[in-house]
Scaffold this motif. Structure first.
Motif: not given
Lengths: 249, 225
Positions: A128-130, A132-141, A174-182, B177-180
């Motif tokens: 699911v595009w949840d 934490r899952l999504t930010s973990e996937l991005i961390l893998l990238f 990482i924090p930016i990605i984390h909160y944006s995804v959250e 950027v994409l998300i916001f």
């Protein structure tokens, strides 16, 4: 006292002494890993009671949660080491970063796979595009990007420094990605261990979880040192002590 | 200070002049932007309700890819002919000069996308207020793409096959950027306030403006060494 500690770190920064000290540490670290892991698995799989909501399947948590913690810890640790390498030009810091990247990526992958296995019975979907899952996937990238960059640059010194810059850029993000995804989407259950009030997890489940977390931590240090040791030997292959080590073996 | 400003403007002028001498390279990313957006109604469905729903994401993803496509030009030719080494050797701080190059890149890639977006919004049946929000997100967001992308280009400029690697390095960093941005456009289309998302984009832009040139300058020095 301080002098002795200072001397120890100075010695540690020289490849020869690092190789020797790491060689002595590895069996101990490996032993501690084994003890914690056996204790954690026993307490987690046999002693801890089944969850009142999730039954037996929550037990995958004992692998899932520590590997998710490790995935974040290793990235942060790599960032600290990269900063040390870029600022003071201590090559051993980069050796540790290089040895950690694949481990970090593996823990991230493990967290994703176990999360997926846990998610199927709980949420009814493998993925699911949840948040934490999504930010973990991005961390893998991010890990894979670092590995790709470092292996694409042939000159070892530029590879090390370019990789360091990339890791530092990533750690800002990482924090930016984390909160944006959250804020974008959330389904994952809230934190149960790191809440500021009383943990909402029972002690019989918390203890094996913490034991497993320690086991993973020691496992990481064991394997990272082993990899760093091999890397040091490879980089120093022209020096006399490295040739002594290889011929003595 | 005055010297620095003059160097900044000279570099900006030079990059703009170079871009206008290569008009083909200038137009290609824009055509790419347009064609990618056109593919969605053909590939997904021409149904208006669906198009309106996916429009913010489609336009923004196309913008990300087009920006990525044009990034390569930022340092590549200067690296090949040695101009980049001259720039790095100048007495002025490299981070400021990098900022001039990034600004030039935005003026020739981000700004045209901004101008083209309303037409694409029309293709995808976006309602009026959403078009307005889309323009603002592009105005704040495309400089971010140039700034973050510059770090990636600087890291890969010395490599022979840097293109795919660049994608791998830069796209994960583009995700906030994409998300916001898409969130803001979708909210505007639904008639909801969008200030929150725009403030976040603004904050990201300020952060990137301060840190990205430093990281780019450091990466360039590594690639040049």
């Amino acid at each position: 006292m301080w002098n002795a500690i200072w001397l120890f770190f100075h010695k540690l920064a020289s490849p020869k002494h690092f190789y020797r000290i790491a060689g002595k540490l590895i069996p101990w670290l490996g032993g501690v890993t084994l003890i914690f892991m056996v204790a954690g698995l026993y307490l987690g799989l046999f002693v801890a009671p089944p969850d009142y909501q999730q039954g037996q399947s929550y037990r995958i948590m004992f692998v899932h949660v520590p590997s998710a913690w490790m995935s974040m810890f290793i990235y942060t640790f790599m960032a600290v080491l990269s900063a040390i390498h870029l600022i003071w030009n201590i090559k051993l810091a980069d050796v540790m970063v290089r040895g950690s990247a694949a481990l970090g990526a593996s823990f991230t992958f493990l967290a994703l796979v176990t999360g997926s296995l846990w998610g199927k019975p709980m949420w009814g979907a493998w993925w699911v595009w949840d948040a934490r899952l999504t930010s973990e996937l991005i961390l893998l990238f991010l890990y894979l990007g670092y590995i790709a960059l470092v292996s694409a640059i042939e000159e070892p010194r530029s590879a090390a420094r370019a990789g360091g810059v990339l890791i530092l850029v990533g750690v800002v993000n990482i924090p930016i990605i984390h909160y944006s995804v959250e804020w974008w989407n959330t389904l994952h259950q809230g934190p149960t261990v790191t809440k500021f009030d009383k943990p909402s997890i029972h002690f019989s489940m918390l203890l094996p979880l913490l034991l497993m977390a320690l086991a993973f931590q020691f496992y990481y240090f064991t394997v990272a040192l082993m990899r760093a040791r091999a890397e040091v030997l490879d980089r120093e292959r022209r020096s006399a002590w490295a040739q002594d080590v290889v011929e003595g073996a | 200070m005055n010297e620095l400003l003059r160097a900044f403007l000279a570099l900006l002028q030079r990059d703009l002049l170079l871009a206008f001498r290569h008009r083909g390279e200038l137009v290609n990313p824009l055509l790419f932007f347009m064609i990618v957006v056109t593919l969605f109604p053909l590939g997904v469905s021409p149904e208006e309700a669906l198009l309106r729903k996916i429009a913010p994401g489609v336009i923004w993803i196309a913008a990300l890819l087009a920006a990525l496509f044009s990034l390569e030009n930022m340092f590549r030719s200067d690296f090949d002919d040695g101009a980049l080494e001259q720039i790095a050797l100048s007495p002025h701080p490299l981070a400021v000069l990098v900022l001039a190059k990034v600004l030039a890149h935005w003026l020739v890639s981000g700004l045209p996308m901004l101008l083209m977006a309303p037409v694409l919004a029309l293709f995808l049946a976006l309602p009026g207020p959403a078009v307005y929000a889309l323009e603002i997100t592009l105005l704040v967001g495309t400089p971010l793409l140039s700034l973050i992308g510059a770090i990636g280009v600087a890291l890969t400029v010395g490599l022979r096959r840097g293109g795919v690697l660049l994608t791998l390095l830069v796209l994960p960093l583009y995700i906030p950027v994409l998300i916001f941005a898409t969130n803001a456009v979708a909210a505007a289309a639904a008639g909801m306030p969008v200030e929150g998302q725009l403030y976040f984009l603004g904050a990201l832009l300020v952060l990137a403006l301060t840190l990205a040139p430093l990281a780019t300058a450091a990466a360039l020095r590594i690639s040049l060494s």
